[in-house]
Design an enzyme around this catalytic site. Structure first.
Site, mmCIF file in Angstrom:
data_model
loop_
_atom_site.group_PDB
_atom_site.id
_atom_site.type_symbol
_atom_site.label_atom_id
_atom_site.label_comp_id
_atom_site.label_asym_id
_atom_site.label_seq_id
_atom_site.Cartn_x
_atom_site.Cartn_y
_atom_site.Cartn_z
ATOM 1 C CG HIS A 235 9.660 29.565 -7.004
ATOM 2 N ND1 HIS A 235 8.610 30.068 -6.270
ATOM 3 C CD2 HIS A 235 10.204 30.635 -7.647
ATOM 4 C CE1 HIS A 235 8.531 31.388 -6.455
ATOM 5 N NE2 HIS A 235 9.478 31.747 -7.280
ATOM 6 C CB CYS B 296 25.469 16.419 -7.704
ATOM 7 S SG CYS B 296 27.206 16.581 -7.220
ATOM 8 N N GLY C 245 -4.589 30.678 -4.990
ATOM 9 C CA GLY C 245 -3.844 30.506 -3.749
ATOM 10 C C GLY C 245 -2.470 31.135 -3.709
ATOM 11 C CB SER D 203 0.269 36.323 -0.774
ATOM 12 O OG SER D 203 1.632 36.073 -1.054
ATOM 13 C CD GLU E 298 -8.238 35.690 4.430
ATOM 14 O OE1 GLU E 298 -8.637 36.869 4.448
ATOM 15 O OE2 GLU E 298 -8.589 34.820 5.245
HETATM 16 P P1 NAD Z 1 1.981 32.625 0.242
HETATM 17 O O1 NAD Z 1 2.379 31.729 1.366
HETATM 18 O O2 NAD Z 1 2.600 33.955 0.136
HETATM 19 O O3 NAD Z 1 0.391 32.855 0.250
HETATM 20 C C1 NAD Z 1 -0.524 31.787 0.333
HETATM 21 C C2 NAD Z 1 -1.847 32.235 -0.246
HETATM 22 O O4 NAD Z 1 -2.739 31.126 -0.217
HETATM 23 C C3 NAD Z 1 -2.527 33.370 0.554
HETATM 24 O O5 NAD Z 1 -2.973 34.363 -0.339
HETATM 25 C C4 NAD Z 1 -3.709 32.668 1.230
HETATM 26 O O6 NAD Z 1 -4.828 33.517 1.426
HETATM 27 C C5 NAD Z 1 -4.003 31.567 0.234
HETATM 28 N N1 NAD Z 1 -4.717 30.402 0.772
HETATM 29 C C6 NAD Z 1 -4.704 29.910 2.022
HETATM 30 N N2 NAD Z 1 -5.507 28.828 2.108
HETATM 31 C C7 NAD Z 1 -6.035 28.636 0.874
HETATM 32 C C8 NAD Z 1 -6.939 27.684 0.308
HETATM 33 N N3 NAD Z 1 -7.464 26.694 1.048
HETATM 34 N N4 NAD Z 1 -7.264 27.788 -0.985
HETATM 35 C C9 NAD Z 1 -6.747 28.784 -1.762
HETATM 36 N N5 NAD Z 1 -5.889 29.712 -1.286
HETATM 37 C C10 NAD Z 1 -5.537 29.637 0.019
HETATM 38 O O7 NAD Z 1 2.157 31.745 -1.055
HETATM 39 P P2 NAD Z 1 2.764 32.096 -2.454
HETATM 40 O O8 NAD Z 1 2.141 33.339 -2.967
HETATM 41 O O9 NAD Z 1 2.662 30.846 -3.264
HETATM 42 O O10 NAD Z 1 4.294 32.424 -2.162
HETATM 43 C C11 NAD Z 1 5.091 31.588 -1.351
HETATM 44 C C12 NAD Z 1 6.301 30.970 -2.044
HETATM 45 O O11 NAD Z 1 6.703 29.877 -1.224
HETATM 46 C C13 NAD Z 1 5.946 30.356 -3.380
HETATM 47 O O12 NAD Z 1 6.643 31.024 -4.339
HETATM 48 C C14 NAD Z 1 6.369 28.881 -3.281
HETATM 49 O O13 NAD Z 1 7.576 28.683 -3.978
HETATM 50 C C15 NAD Z 1 6.726 28.627 -1.868
HETATM 51 N N6 NAD Z 1 5.844 27.661 -1.174
HETATM 52 C C16 NAD Z 1 5.506 26.496 -1.780
HETATM 53 C C17 NAD Z 1 4.691 25.602 -1.145
HETATM 54 C C18 NAD Z 1 4.320 24.320 -1.845
HETATM 55 O O14 NAD Z 1 5.087 23.845 -2.687
HETATM 56 N N7 NAD Z 1 3.163 23.738 -1.541
HETATM 57 C C19 NAD Z 1 4.232 25.866 0.148
HETATM 58 C C20 NAD Z 1 4.624 27.063 0.767
HETATM 59 C C21 NAD Z 1 5.422 27.954 0.081
#
Ligand code: NAD
Length: 250
Positions: free
Chosen positions: A122, A130, A191, A193, A219
């Site tokens: 992503h 730019c 980590g 969903s 989870e």
């Molecule tokens: P999501 O927000 O849909 O899900 C987060 C997942 O992390 C859940 O399944 C949850 O149970 C799990 N989780 C929570 N705490 C945890 C821990 N301590 N250890 C391991 N797992 C844990 O996230 P996603 O599936 O990555 O989708 C969200 C989209 O948003 C991604 O595609 C990403 O691009 C973006 N995003 C990125 C960041 C980042 O760069 N850090 C943060 C938030 C969202």
């Protein structure tokens, strides 16, 4: 099977397939670095409307969107440091267990932990693009603190170089990720969903091509009951620490 037994089983898959593994990470791997996920418990979208990273909205109101982008991504997330899960993956890249990491994250914490061959599905918040002349810049405060960050060369609007809602996936990242998934012997999914398309197809493709799927998450996710072979339930840092110790056990 209890957790220690599952950890031993996962460790033997990793050891037996040295060099033929990949990791696939999502927001959860950075939660313990202080970056919230988007969805679920503590999720950003529980308290914020995500439209400030939607492309049409960004073009219509760049100053308003940049105010929120600056606050969320650069004031808050910018202070985060890699955690032990990022460090274990980086170490496994150096010692050759893993061929690469595909991450959905935009926070660059895998690279800051020292990992090479990281595919950012992503994009990244670590660069500004730019929208007029395609020049790229590091997000120095001098640029991002402008009310409307503009390109020093041509005056065009700058945007963080991650994928906004309604934008496509960069072709190189897409092709390389799917190729890696088709060829790996095991995939460690940490980590995520598994609800964001098309990224969530990557573990399924790996599985379809015969890979063993090891999942780390506190989870169950959309993968757990459908494609996961070994579910290591718990937070990323504690599980990855135990897994590393078991992989390295004499
Ligand atoms: P999501 O927000 O849909 O899900 C987060 C997942 O992390 C859940 O399944 C949850 O149970 C799990 N989780 C929570 N705490 C945890 C821990 N301590 N250890 C391991 N797992 C844990 O996230 P996603 O599936 O990555 O989708 C969200 C989209 O948003 C991604 O595609 C990403 O691009 C973006 N995003 C990125 C960041 C980042 O760069 N850090 C943060 C938030 C969202």
């Amino acid at each position: 099977m209890d957790l220690p037994e599952k950890i031993r089983k996962a460790a033997s898959v990793i050891r037996e397939n040295h060099g033929r593994g990949m990791a696939f990470t999502g927001a959860g791997v950075s939660v313990e670095s202080g970056i919230p996920p988007f969805r679920g418990r503590g999720g950003l979208w529980n308290t914020m409307d995500p439209s400030f990273i939607e492309l049409t909205h960004f073009h219509a109101d760049p100053e308003g969107c940049w105010a929120k982008i600056r606050e969320v991504f650069y004031d808050h997330w910018g202070k985060a440091e890699p955690n032990e899960a990022h460090r274990v993956l980086a170490e496994w890249m150096r010692t050759g267990f893993l061929e690469g990491i595909v991450t959905q994250n935009i926070d660059a914490l895998h690279q800051r932990a020292g990992a090479e061959n990281v595919i950012e599905f992503h994009g990244t918040m670590d660069e500004l693009l730019c929208l007029q002349c395609s020049s790229r810049y590091t997000p120095d405060r001098e640029l991002i603190d402008q009310e409307r960050p503009t390109c020093p060369k041509c005056g065009g609007l700058l945007k963080p170089d991650f994928v906004f809602f309604s934008e496509g996936i960069p072709k190189d990242a897409f092709d390389a990720s799917f190729r890696m998934a088709e060829n790996c012997a095991f995939i460690i999914v940490i980590g995520t969903s598994g609800e964001v398309m098309p990224a969530c197809e990557i573990p399924r493709i790996a599985k379809r091509h015969g890979a063993v799927l090891i999942e780390v998450n506190p989870e169950p996710s959309s993968f757990t009951r459908t494609v996961t072979d070994i579910f290591l339930q718990g937070p990323a840092t504690a599980i990855m620490r135990q897994l590393r110790d078991e992989v390295e056990a004499p």
